[in-house]
Design a protein around this motif. Structure first.
Motif, PDB file in Angstrom:
ATOM      1  N   ALA A  18       0.872  -1.164   0.000  1.00  0.00           N
ATOM      2  CA  ALA A  18       0.000   0.000   0.000  1.00  0.00           C
ATOM      3  C   ALA A  18       0.908   1.213   0.000  1.00  0.00           C
ATOM      4  O   ALA A  18       2.101   1.108   0.288  1.00  0.00           O
ATOM      5  N   ILE A  19       0.349   2.343  -0.348  1.00  0.00           N
ATOM      6  CA  ILE A  19       1.066   3.596  -0.171  1.00  0.00           C
ATOM      7  C   ILE A  19       0.334   4.340   0.935  1.00  0.00           C
ATOM      8  O   ILE A  19      -0.878   4.568   0.798  1.00  0.00           O
ATOM      9  N   PRO A  20       0.953   4.700   2.045  1.00  0.00           N
ATOM     10  CA  PRO A  20       2.371   4.518   2.326  1.00  0.00           C
ATOM     11  C   PRO A  20       2.717   3.127   2.856  1.00  0.00           C
ATOM     12  O   PRO A  20       1.870   2.453   3.436  1.00  0.00           O
ATOM     13  N   THR A  21       3.978   2.754   2.653  1.00  0.00           N
ATOM     14  CA  THR A  21       4.571   1.592   3.302  1.00  0.00           C
ATOM     15  C   THR A  21       5.912   2.060   3.839  1.00  0.00           C
ATOM     16  O   THR A  21       6.608   2.835   3.186  1.00  0.00           O
ATOM     17  N   THR A  22       6.231   1.621   5.055  1.00  0.00           N
ATOM     18  CA  THR A  22       7.505   2.025   5.647  1.00  0.00           C
ATOM     19  C   THR A  22       8.296   0.779   6.017  1.00  0.00           C
ATOM     20  O   THR A  22       7.767  -0.120   6.669  1.00  0.00           O
ATOM     21  N   LEU A  23       9.544   0.718   5.575  1.00  0.00           N
ATOM     22  CA  LEU A  23      10.425  -0.402   5.896  1.00  0.00           C
ATOM     23  C   LEU A  23      11.523   0.100   6.817  1.00  0.00           C
ATOM     24  O   LEU A  23      12.002   1.229   6.669  1.00  0.00           O
ATOM     25  N   VAL A  24      11.901  -0.735   7.785  1.00  0.00           N
ATOM     26  CA  VAL A  24      13.076  -0.428   8.592  1.00  0.00           C
ATOM     27  C   VAL A  24      14.113  -1.492   8.269  1.00  0.00           C
ATOM     28  O   VAL A  24      13.841  -2.691   8.385  1.00  0.00           O
ATOM     29  N   ILE A  25      15.276  -1.036   7.802  1.00  0.00           N
ATOM     30  CA  ILE A  25      16.337  -1.942   7.363  1.00  0.00           C
ATOM     31  C   ILE A  25      17.463  -1.878   8.387  1.00  0.00           C
ATOM     32  O   ILE A  25      17.863  -0.789   8.817  1.00  0.00           O
ATOM     33  N   ASP A  26      17.943  -3.057   8.813  1.00  0.00           N
ATOM     34  CA  ASP A  26      18.939  -3.066   9.889  1.00  0.00           C
ATOM     35  C   ASP A  26      20.340  -2.755   9.358  1.00  0.00           C
ATOM     36  O   ASP A  26      20.532  -2.518   8.175  1.00  0.00           O
ATOM     37  N   ARG A  27      21.306  -2.782  10.258  1.00  0.00           N
ATOM     38  CA  ARG A  27      22.657  -2.340   9.882  1.00  0.00           C
ATOM     39  C   ARG A  27      23.299  -3.256   8.863  1.00  0.00           C
ATOM     40  O   ARG A  27      24.196  -2.858   8.142  1.00  0.00           O
ATOM     41  N   SER A  28      22.832  -4.520   8.794  1.00  0.00           N
ATOM     42  CA  SER A  28      23.436  -5.435   7.823  1.00  0.00           C
ATOM     43  C   SER A  28      22.685  -5.402   6.492  1.00  0.00           C
ATOM     44  O   SER A  28      22.951  -6.207   5.607  1.00  0.00           O
ATOM     45  N   GLY A  29      21.747  -4.487   6.335  1.00  0.00           N
ATOM     46  CA  GLY A  29      21.045  -4.364   5.062  1.00  0.00           C
ATOM     47  C   GLY A  29      19.899  -5.337   4.917  1.00  0.00           C
ATOM     48  O   GLY A  29      19.506  -5.674   3.805  1.00  0.00           O
ATOM     49  N   ARG A  30      19.357  -5.802   6.046  1.00  0.00           N
ATOM     50  CA  ARG A  30      18.215  -6.720   5.990  1.00  0.00           C
ATOM     51  C   ARG A  30      16.960  -6.022   6.492  1.00  0.00           C
ATOM     52  O   ARG A  30      17.037  -5.162   7.370  1.00  0.00           O
ATOM     53  N   ILE A  31      15.817  -6.453   5.942  1.00  0.00           N
ATOM     54  CA  ILE A  31      14.550  -5.803   6.292  1.00  0.00           C
ATOM     55  C   ILE A  31      14.095  -6.314   7.655  1.00  0.00           C
ATOM     56  O   ILE A  31      13.805  -7.502   7.826  1.00  0.00           O
ATOM     57  N   ALA A  32      14.064  -5.406   8.629  1.00  0.00           N
ATOM     58  CA  ALA A  32      13.747  -5.801   9.990  1.00  0.00           C
ATOM     59  C   ALA A  32      12.283  -5.602  10.318  1.00  0.00           C
ATOM     60  O   ALA A  32      11.731  -6.290  11.173  1.00  0.00           O
ATOM     61  N   ALA A  33      11.628  -4.653   9.639  1.00  0.00           N
ATOM     62  CA  ALA A  33      10.229  -4.391   9.964  1.00  0.00           C
ATOM     63  C   ALA A  33       9.559  -3.729   8.778  1.00  0.00           C
ATOM     64  O   ALA A  33      10.206  -3.054   7.975  1.00  0.00           O
TER      65      ALA A  33
END
Lengths: 210, 541
Positions: free
Chosen positions: A157-172
């Motif tokens: 959907a718009i909006p969608t928010t991703l949180v990416i961790d320090r190793s470049g992986r999608i955390a949330a």
């Protein structure tokens, strides 16, 4: 021509609501479309936290920002990244914008990046001025950056928010409008993670919504 | 359908003692009866009525929220009954799942029965052949065994399946009738499964694409997405389409003036982000097929390009804005321009685009669908567009409830012309126009299996109608002296009885075949025992 409405483009994902509680689940399949929240209520949707060890690697994202500067997500490896998919035409994006702008100022160590979809650079720039958004956004009218997330955690959907961790992986991931408190909690959780260390079974509920 | 299901014998008194298994069996029998299937089919039609009377979330969520606003008391109640999402409602699913079960439960056992029946050898010959619909008696000088061997050989040569018993031969032909029937039933199941497959893992979507723009086949890239029940957003094939150019040609003279003569959309597409783009010329009814997904050209229109500068001199809007055709003859199109972030106040414009503008009785109209004399006519508003409350809006509607109209002289704009807004609010320039196409994206993996199943069902049905299942029985007896037939003949060794039976003779014609068979048999018996006289036909039907 039955597309006279382009309202909450892809309203929220209803099945995901079930996944919000099942935070320990390694994967969560979202059903799109049949939702009934996104447009009747106030954009509150669903979110999912992936424990370290079950996180998908974010794709190689690169492009140009709205101001024409080159951008590569790989350059931010080592930092926690908040990637927000938005458009100036999207009402829930407008409502969550102050929270995102404030969080970006509160967490200078976190890299905030927008991905402006289906929009024009002029309207997007006016939006960023109006909401005092201090972080850059990718210019992505054809949603090629969003599409690059196919096979990982694609925006539903718009909006969608991703949180990416320090190793470049999608955390949330948060589908729909985020709240200041909800997103702050996610960012703090991901900041506490140590890369490669499985913080199994830890999660939170309801980062999205008011 | 199991209309031929025998009712349980003595049901009335058996009902008292029905155990759980009995009840289950009774329920299953009721469910798989033809009557139940018909009732369910009717219910399915009935249940889809609210889907066409009430706005549906999957199709027009905007209309649903408008309905909520207009009927604050009724709407939440209807919402709880899934009346705004009929085709995804549990009760709708219950009906079609029951219908599916009913049909499958009816067709499957029949298919097994047919398969068994197709493999069965011919039955024993009845004792009294003369009671069958077609029968004759022949006498032959050959012995009974010889006569039976001869008859059996003759029938086998005519591709009958034969079986010999003590003093009789039984033969059957037309198993293709059963095979056709079996194919029909299996194909029916295949058809059901194909439809279910399409409904589960298929999807449909729409997208309006302006020339020069690109869209990604994703939940956010499509304007409308109606996914199958097992489809999640990540399951959409990740292709992208760029519209380079749309060409429309119209009949320019004669009684058909203004009718479309040609529509073509020059596209480029790739199957995954970053893959090389391939060109394609999309035309009406000639879909582009990408990764098994069909992309149809279903509509077109104009997107005037506007540039808006606000009171601070900043460019706050600069893009092609799709306008929606109000009528097809002249493609008069309506649309809105939303500039929520203009300063000092948000700006909004609503109006029409006229491809070939003419004045009719002092009013503007479009005389031709091609853009021969394009003009836009807009009403200007300032104020709060109501977009910051988080309530999603249609991009084709301007909420003017908290806006006021600006005093701007209503002059139609030609490309390059501007409206200067009062009180230093800036200006809007009509820069020209682009065209847009609307694309229907459909993925139905059940479509091809459904076609194959439908063809197979039809072929099976034709086969089962065209081929008769027919049986021929022959009994040969040593002629005895007191047999009137034997007595009449000089040296008969056997009396041969031939009888024929057909199960389904809707098309007729078995009588002729039987007569021909008897004639052949007589000839064959003749050749075995060339007696002084030919076998005599004694008794007809």
């Amino acid at each position: 021509m039955d597309r006279l409405a382009r309202p909450a483009r892809r309203p929220a994902a209803v099945a995901l609501a079930a996944c919000v509680t099942a935070v320990a689940a390694a994967s969560c399949s979202a059903r799109v479309g049949a939702a009934n929240q996104g447009f009747v209520g106030a954009g509150a949707a669903s979110s999912h936290y992936y424990p370290a060890g079950s996180r998908a690697i974010a794709p190689h994202v690169r492009g140009r920002t709205l101001t024409g500067l080159p951008f590569s997500l790989a350059a931010d490896r080592g930092s926690v990244v908040v990637l927000n998919f938005w458009g100036s035409w999207c009402a829930p994006c407008r409502r969550e914008a102050p929270a995102l702008a404030a969080l970006a100022r509160r967490f200078p160590q976190v890299r905030f990046v927008g991905d402006d979809v289906h929009d024009s650079a002029a309207s997007a720039a006016a939006f960023q001025r109006a909401f005092n958004v201090g972080y850059p956004s990718l210019n992505d009218p054809g949603e090629q950056v969003a599409l690059a997330f196919h096979g990982t955690v694609p925006p539903q959907a718009i909006p969608t928010t991703l949180v990416i961790d320090r190793s470049g992986r999608i955390a949330a991931v948060m589908f729909g409008e985020v709240s200041y408190v909800g997103l702050r909690a996610v960012i703090e959780t991901v900041l506490r993670d140590r890369v490669g260390q499985a913080a199994a079974g830890r999660g939170w509920h309801g980062a999205a919504g008011a | 359908m199991t209309a031929d299901q025998p009712a349980p014998a003595g049901q009335t008194d058996a009902q008292v003692r029905l155990g759980l298994a009995g009840w289950l069996r009774w329920g299953w029998r009721q469910l798989t009866s033809m009557r139940t299937a018909l009732v369910l089919l009717f219910l399915l039609a009935l249940a889809s009525i609210p889907g066409s009377l009430l706005p549906q979330e999957g199709i027009n969520p905007q209309a649903v929220s408008q309905y909520y606003a207009a009927h604050p008391a009724l709407a939440p109640f209807l919402g709880r009954l899934s009346a705004f999402n009929v085709f995804g409602a549990p009760w709708f699913a219950a009906i079609y799942l029951l219908l599916f079960t009913s049909l499958a439960g009816c067709v499957l056992p029949r298919a097994f029965r047919l398969a068994r029946s197709a493999g069965q050898p011919p039955p024993n010959a009845p004792r009294h052949l003369s009671r069958l619909p077609h029968s004759v008696r022949l006498s032959t000088p050959a012995g009974p065994d010889e006569a039976l061997a001869c008859a059996s050989g003759m029938l086998a040569a005519r591709r009958f399946r034969t079986r010999r018993g003590d003093g009789w031969v039984s033969a059957e032909k037309g198993y293709l009738h059963e095979v056709g029937n079996l194919v029909f039933h299996i194909a029916l199941l295949g058809l059901l499964a194909s439809v279910a497959l399409g409904a589960l893992v298929g999807y449909k979507g729409n997208r309006l694409l302006v020339a020069g723009d690109t869209f990604a086949n994703s939940p956010t890239g499509l304007d409308v997405l109606r996914p199958g029940r097992l489809i999640s957003g990540g399951d959409l094939q990740p292709f992208s389409i760029t519209l380079d150019r749309f060409t429309a040609r119209y009949v320019s003279a004669g009684p058909e003036r203004g009718q479309p003569a040609y529509f073509g959309a020059a596209l480029r597409y790739n199957t995954s982000p970053g893959a090389p783009m391939r060109p394609y010329n999309l035309q009406v009814n000639h879909p582009l097929i990408v990764d098994g997904v069909r992309v149809f050209l279903i509509g077109h229109g104009y997107a005037p390009v506007f540039k808006v500068t606000d009171g601070t001199g900043a460019v706050v809007y600069d893009q092609a804005t799709p306008f929606i055709p109000l009528e097809q003859a002249g493609l008069t199109s309506a649309g809105v321009v939303k500039v929520p972030d203009a300063r000092p106040e948000g700006l909004g414009f609503a109006g029409v685009f006229l491809p070939t503008a003419v004045g009719v009785n002092g009013r503007l109209a479009s005389a031709f669908p091609a853009a021969l004399f394009p003009r836009v006519s807009l009403v200007s508003y300032a104020g709060n567009l109501g977009m910051d409350g988080g309530q999603p809006q249609s991009v084709y509607n301007l909420d003017i409830s908290r806006m006021h109209q600006l005093a701007v002289r209503p002059v139609p704009l030609a490309p390059g012309q501007s409206i200067t807004l009062p009180q230093g609010r800036g200006k809007l320039t009509f820069q020209g126009y682009r065209q847009w196409v609307s694309l229907a994206i459909t993925y139905d993996p059940g479509q091809f299996p459904a076609l194959i199943s439908a063809i197979a069902a039809l072929a099976g049905l034709i086969l089962s109608f065209a081929v008769r299942r027919r049986r021929v029985f022959i009994r040969a007896l040593q002629a005895s002296a007191d047999d009137e037939l034997a007595a009449a003949e000089p040296a008969p060794h056997a009396v041969v009885e031939v009888a024929g039976l057909t199960r389904s003779d809707a098309a007729g014609g078995f009588e002729e075949e039987f007569a021909e068979l008897v004639g052949q048999l007589r000839g064959a018996l003749d050749r075995v025992a060339p007696a002084s006289d030919a076998p005599v036909l004694v008794k007809g039907e």
